[in-house]
Design an enzyme around this catalytic site. Structure first.
Site, PDB file in Angstrom:
ATOM      1  N   ARG A 114     -52.184 -35.253  -0.817  1.00 31.41           N
ATOM      2  CA  ARG A 114     -53.298 -34.316  -0.823  1.00 31.41           C
ATOM      3  C   ARG A 114     -52.810 -32.960  -1.329  1.00 31.41           C
ATOM      4  NH1 ARG A 114     -56.346 -36.028   4.910  1.00 31.41           N
ATOM      5  NH2 ARG A 114     -56.583 -38.228   4.311  1.00 31.41           N
ATOM      6  N   GLN A 163     -49.988 -42.438   7.088  1.00 32.52           N
ATOM      7  CA  GLN A 163     -50.850 -42.623   8.249  1.00 32.52           C
ATOM      8  C   GLN A 163     -50.715 -44.044   8.776  1.00 32.52           C
ATOM      9  OE1 GLN A 163     -54.838 -41.637   6.849  1.00 32.52           O
ATOM     10  NE2 GLN A 163     -54.768 -39.693   7.942  1.00 32.52           N
ATOM     11  N   HIS A 212     -58.872 -49.681   8.841  1.00 31.22           N
ATOM     12  CA  HIS A 212     -60.306 -49.717   8.568  1.00 31.22           C
ATOM     13  C   HIS A 212     -60.885 -51.005   9.130  1.00 31.22           C
ATOM     14  CE1 HIS A 212     -58.892 -46.778   5.534  1.00 31.22           C
ATOM     15  NE2 HIS A 212     -59.985 -46.162   5.921  1.00 31.22           N
ATOM     16  N   LYS A 241     -66.791 -37.896  12.974  1.00 32.13           N
ATOM     17  CA  LYS A 241     -65.540 -38.455  13.477  1.00 32.13           C
ATOM     18  C   LYS A 241     -65.193 -37.898  14.846  1.00 32.13           C
ATOM     19  CE  LYS A 241     -63.027 -35.103  10.571  1.00 32.13           C
ATOM     20  NZ  LYS A 241     -61.685 -34.591  10.806  1.00 32.13           N
ATOM     21  N   HIS A 260     -63.105 -45.934  10.267  1.00 30.89           N
ATOM     22  CA  HIS A 260     -61.788 -45.460   9.849  1.00 30.89           C
ATOM     23  C   HIS A 260     -61.063 -45.007  11.122  1.00 30.89           C
ATOM     24  CE1 HIS A 260     -63.488 -44.481   5.656  1.00 30.89           C
ATOM     25  NE2 HIS A 260     -64.554 -44.668   6.408  1.00 30.89           N
TER      26      HIS A 260
END
Length: 464
Positions: A174, A192, A196, A278, A324
Site C-alpha cells: 500500500r 495479513q 475471506h 467493519k 473479510h
C-alpha cells in the site's frame, strides 16, 4: 614499539570490548533508516529489535521490513500459530498473484476508490508483451479479496460448499505517505492473516460469531485482555446501495451485542471500507497510542461486482455474501504490539532464543553438542546422510563454548533473552543430568535431558 600490557589487564580490556559487542548491535545509520521513528513506541521497538537482531529498515526500500534471522523465527511462529487456529474453522489456504491488470481493480472498485493508495506496475520493454497487454497497467495488490473472488468464480459452486473459507498469506503493498511510515506499525509492504468467507445470508451470523470468538481466543493466548471493539460505518465514498449498507451494519451490531455485549463497543463513524462496514479491534501500547489490529468486514458489494453465483438448494442461482477477516491484522503491526507487550522478554513458545547450553570448559563441548542435538531435535551439523524430522518438536538451542567464565556467559545469555540456561560440567555428565535455570530465576533444577525435552514440549503445547 609500545610496551606490552599486563596479561590480566589485556584480558579485562578484551572481555569488556567483547561484552560491549555482544550486548547490543550497532544502531542503524540515519541514512539507512527510511521509516520515521518519532514515536516512543517505534523507538522502543527498534531498540529492542536492534539489540535482539529481529528486523531492520533501509532507505533502499522505504516502508518495507527486512526480517533478520531471529525476527524471522518469531514471524514464522506467528504464521504457524494462526494456521493451526484457522484449521479449527476449516479455512483452505491459497496462494494468489501479487499484481493484476487494471481492469480487475476497476471491477472491484479499487481503481476508482483506492488507486492513490496503490502502486502501479508497468513494463520497461513492451516488446515482450502480447498485443492484448501493450497498453496494460498493472497494480500491486493492496488486499487479497479480488483474487479470492476470481478463485470462487472459476468453478461452479453449490450451496453444499458454503461457507467456503479461503486464507492467504501473500505479501501486500500500500502506498502509505512517507511521513506516516513508522517502524512496524505503518509500512508499505506487509502480510495479513487474511481470510475471506463466502456464505449464504443465513450463515452470516454464525460465521461472524466464530470470527469474534477466534479473536478473543487468540488474543488471550498472548495475554491481551484489554482492547477496544469498534463498529466502523459507511464512509463518504462507498459503492453499493445504502439499504445494503444499513443491513450490513445492523448485522455487525447484532454480532457485537451477542458476542461482546451491549455497551461494550463503540461506533467509529464513517471509517468503514468503501465496499462494506467493519468491526475493528484496537490495542493500546505502553505509551497510550492505539493501533488497529484485527478486522472483520461484511461485504455485499464485491460478490455482486464480480457476478459471483452459487446454486441454492432450490436450484436457483444466488449471490453469496463475503466476509473479510484478519485476526492479527497486519502481522508486522501485531509483532510490534508483541515487542511492546513483552518488552523483548519472549514466552518460551514464541522465543527466537529458547535455550543456550554452557559447557563449563572445552572438555565438555562434545557432550554439549549431543545435548543440543537431542533438545533441538535436529541432526548433527555434519550429518548429511539423514533428513531432519518433519513433524516433531524442534527448539532453538545454541551452545556458548567461549572461554569466558560461566558467570559471564550466563549474564550474557540473560541479556540476549534466552529463556533457559543449561550448564554442562563434569558433575552433570557423571550423573546424567543437566543443570538448568530460567531467565528470571536463579534456582537450578537438575533434570535429565529427556525431562528437559518434555518440559520444552509442555511449554510449547500450552503457549507459555
Amino acid at each position: 614499539m609500545p610496551s606490552k600490557l599486563p596479561p590480566t589487564l589485556c584480558s579485562t580490556i578484551i572481555r569488556r570490548l567483547y561484552a560491549s559487542k555482544v550486548a547490543s548491535q550497532p544502531t542503524p545509520k540515519a541514512s539507512s533508516t527510511s521509516t520515521s521513528t518519532s514515536t516512543s513506541t517505534s523507538t522502543s521497538n527498534l531498540e529492542i529489535a536492534t539489540k535482539q537482531q529481529l528486523y531492520m529498515l533501509d532507505a533502499h526500500s522505504p516502508g518495507s521490513v527486512f526480517f533478520l534471522p531471529y525476527g524471522t523465527r518469531i514471524f514464522n511462529k506467528l504464521v504457524k500459530f494462526m494456521k493451526l487456529q484457522q484449521d479449527k474453522q476449516n479455512f483452505t489456504e491459497v496462494i494468489t498473484p501479487l499484481m493484476y491488470k487494471k481492469d480487475l481493480w476497476e471491477t472491484s472498485g479499487h481503481w476508482e476508490n483506492y488507486k492513490e493508495d496503490m502502486f502501479k506496475v508497468e513494463s520497461n520493454d513492451v516488446s515482450k508483451l502480447g498485443e492484448d497487454e501493450q497498453n496494460t497497467v498493472y497494480g500491486l495488490k493492496p488486499m487479497n479479496c479480488p483474487g479470492h473472488c476470481l478463485v470462487f468464480d472459476r468453478f461452479t459452486r453449490s450451496h453444499n460448499e458454503l461457507p467456503l473459507r479461503l486464507s492467504d498469506w501473500s505479501s501486500l503493498h500500500r502506498n502509505e505517505a512517507s511521513g506516516a511510515l513508522t517502524g512496524l506499525t505503518r509500512v508499505r509492504r506487509f502480510h495479513q492473516d487474511d481470510g475471506h468467507i463466502f456464505c449464504t445470508a443465513q450463515q452470516v451470523k454464525e460465521e461472524m460469531t466464530k470470527c469474534l470468538k477466534l479473536i478473543r481466543l487468540v488474543y488471550s493466548a498472548f495475554g491481551f485482555d484489554k482492547y477496544k471493539w469498534l463498529l466502523s460505518t459507511r464512509p463518504n465514498h462507498f459503492i453499493g446501495e445504502k439499504k445494503e449498507w444499513d443491513q450490513a451494519e445492523s448485522e455487525l451490531a447484532s454480532a457485537l451485542n451477542e458476542s461482546v455485549g451491549e455497551g461494550k463497543w463503540e461506533i467509529n463513524e464513517g471509517d468503514g471500507a468503501f465496499y462494506g462496514p467493519k468491526i475493528d479491534v484496537k490495542l493500546t501500547d505502553n505509551f497510550g497510542k492505539e493501533h488497529q489490529v484485527a478486522t472483520i468486514q461484511l461485504d455485499f458489494q464485491l460478490p455482486q461486482r464480480f457476478k459471483l453465483e452459487y446454486q441454492s438448494d432450490t436450484g436457483s442461482l444466488e449471490t453469496p455474501i463475503m466476509i473479510h477477516r484478519a485476526i492479527f491484522g497486519s502481522v508486522e503491526r501485531f509483532l510490534a504490539m508483541l515487542i511492546d507487550h513483552y518488552n523483548g522478554k519472549w514466552p518460551f513458545w514464541l522465543s527466537p532464543r529458547q535455550a543456550v547450553i554452557i559447557p563449563v570448559n572445552s572438555s565438555h563441548n562434545e557432550h554439549a553438542e549431543k545435548v543440543k542435538e537431542i533438545l533441538s531435535n535436529s541432526a548433527a551439523d555434519d550429518e548429511y546422510e539423514n533428513l531432519n524430522k518433519f513433524t516433531d518438536y524442534k527448539f532453538f538451542v545454541d551452545i556458548d563454548s567461549r572461554t569466558e567464565t560461566v558467570g559471564f556467559r550466563t549474564k550474557d545469555a540473560i541479556s540476549k533473552g534466552y529463556n533457559f540456561i543449561i550448564l554442562v560440567g563434569e558433575k552433570e555428565i557423571k550423573n546424567g543430568n543437566l543443570a538448568i535455570r530460567s531467565r528470571e530465576n536463579r534456582k537450578i533444577e537438575n533434570l535429565t535431558t529427556e525431562e528437559v525435552l518434555e518440559k520444552f514440549k509442555s511449554l510449547e503445547d500450552t503457549y507459555k
